[in-house]
Design an enzyme around this catalytic site. Structure first.
Site, PDB file in Angstrom:
ATOM      1  N   LYS A 158       0.895  -1.176   0.000  1.00 27.60           N
ATOM      2  CA  LYS A 158       0.000   0.000   0.000  1.00 27.60           C
ATOM      3  C   LYS A 158       0.913   1.199   0.000  1.00 27.60           C
ATOM      4  O   LYS A 158       1.416   1.637   1.027  1.00 27.60           O
ATOM      5  CB  LYS A 158      -0.910  -0.035   1.224  1.00 27.60           C
ATOM      6  CG  LYS A 158      -2.074   0.934   1.181  1.00 27.60           C
ATOM      7  CD  LYS A 158      -3.061   0.628   2.301  1.00 27.60           C
ATOM      8  CE  LYS A 158      -4.092   1.710   2.447  1.00 27.60           C
ATOM      9  NZ  LYS A 158      -5.051   1.779   1.328  1.00 27.60           N
ATOM     10  N   VAL A 159       1.205   1.690  -1.204  1.00 26.72           N
ATOM     11  CA  VAL A 159       2.198   2.741  -1.390  1.00 26.72           C
ATOM     12  C   VAL A 159       1.553   3.948  -2.033  1.00 26.72           C
ATOM     13  O   VAL A 159       0.673   3.808  -2.897  1.00 26.72           O
ATOM     14  CB  VAL A 159       3.383   2.206  -2.247  1.00 26.72           C
ATOM     15  CG1 VAL A 159       2.929   1.796  -3.635  1.00 26.72           C
ATOM     16  CG2 VAL A 159       4.519   3.232  -2.323  1.00 26.72           C
TER      17      VAL A 159
END
Ligand SMILES: Cc1[nH+]cc(COP(=O)(O)O)c(CN[C@@H](CCC(=O)O)C(=O)O)c1O
Length: 304
Positions: A158-159
């Site tokens: 989750k960037v």
């Protein structure tokens, strides 16, 4: 969001909300490499509890590992810090945003020499796609933008850099009056929503898209358990947009979206064009679980 009372945890300390700032030359601001989580705390029957805190914290650590970002706190320290933020802000229920980011120690593509910072904020956040959406379902449109190839931004992480793709998709469809975007992968199969995973129901069976290019959602995993409890296995398969047109029911899942029924996709009614009966049953059980009304799931609740 910046001008409010309260406290934010930053690099090991709780500081006044308005002082939780960073320099305009923060590396992550320019190059998009910050890993983060979306977590919810609920005002359960036994007090405030963070839902699946361990899983979210592990995913944050995993996201850092994928991008070779050494987060300078242990899983336990990060979990305790999230609890501390909820307590310090006296929030009975809230949305938490832990984020690990590179500071302003250097510019240039390489992160070598930049320091990893961690901040955790929490604030009240209601129904992500609207209270009416939770009850009546939302209108979704397939975006013209394609979900990232699995070898461009890394799908298990989750960037922050993933989200301009989601932003483009969401802006595209909301400007046309729809509530949320659906994204297809680079082969044209359904991936996920701009900020959600997807489930469909057809002829009494529950399906979900292959997870390859989608975020491995924690809410998605929770729905798997609830579906099993109701005697359903979730079948993972390649889903096309017209599979959804012909579905009996469909819904999005996510920490922010919770369980949001989809009543239309691309102007095609799904089933009867409203929240389906199995969706309603799953949604009700989900809210029992997160609010501590389902003792079988107590291991998912981290009381603060
Ligand atoms: C792309 C994407 N896919 C699936 C999910 C669902 O994952 P999980 O929360 O672990 O069930 C989310 C979370 N989306 C966040 C978006 C919130 C925001 O707008 O920021 C969230 O739900 O917190 C995604 O961003």
């Amino acid at each position: 969001m910046a001008d409010r009372d309260g406290f934010i945890w930053q690099d090991g300390k709780l500081i006044p909300w308005r002082e939780a700032t960073t320099h305009v030359l923060t590396h992550s601001l320019h190059y998009g490499l910050a890993v983060f989580e979306g977590v919810r705390a609920y005002n359960t029957v036994k007090g405030t509890a963070i839902f699946r805190l361990a899983e979210h914290t592990q995913r944050l650590i995993n996201s850092g590992k994928i991008y070779m970002m050494d987060i300078p706190y242990s899983k336990d320290e990060l979990m305790e810090a999230q609890k501390e933020v909820v307590r310090a802000n006296k929030l009975e229920s809230c949305y938490l945003r832990p984020i690990a980011y590179y500071g302003s120690e250097k510019m240039g593509i390489s992160t070598v020499g930049a320091t990893v910072h961690v901040a955790i904020a929490a604030w009240p956040w209601g129904a992500y796609l609207g209270e009416e959406g939770l009850e009546k379902g939302i209108r979704v449109k397939t975006s013209s933008y394609t979900r990232h190839h699995v070898n461009s931004t890394m799908p298990r992480a989750k960037v922050a850099a993933t989200y301009p793709n989601s932003i483009l998709a969401n802006l595209e469809v909301t400007r046309m009056g729809y509530d949320e975007a659906l994204l297809l992968d680079n082969q044209g199969f359904v991936a996920e929503g701009a900020g959600e995973n997807l489930f469909i129901i057809k002829d009494g069976k529950i399906y979900e898209p292959e997870i390859a290019s989608a975020l491995t959602g924690i809410t998605r995993d929770s729905i798997h358990a609830i579906a099993r409890e109701f005697g359903y296995d979730v079948t993972t398969k390649r889903i096309t947009r017209d599979d959804i047109y012909l579905a009996d029911e469909a819904f999005f899942t996510g920490t922010a979206a919770e369980v949001t029924p989809i009543r239309e996709l691309d102007d095609r009614k799904i089933g009867e064009g409203k929240r389906g009966p199995l969706t309603e049953k799953i949604q009700a059980r989900f809210f029992d679980v997160v609010n501590g009304r389902a003792p079988e799931y107590d291991q998912w609740l981290a009381y603060v």
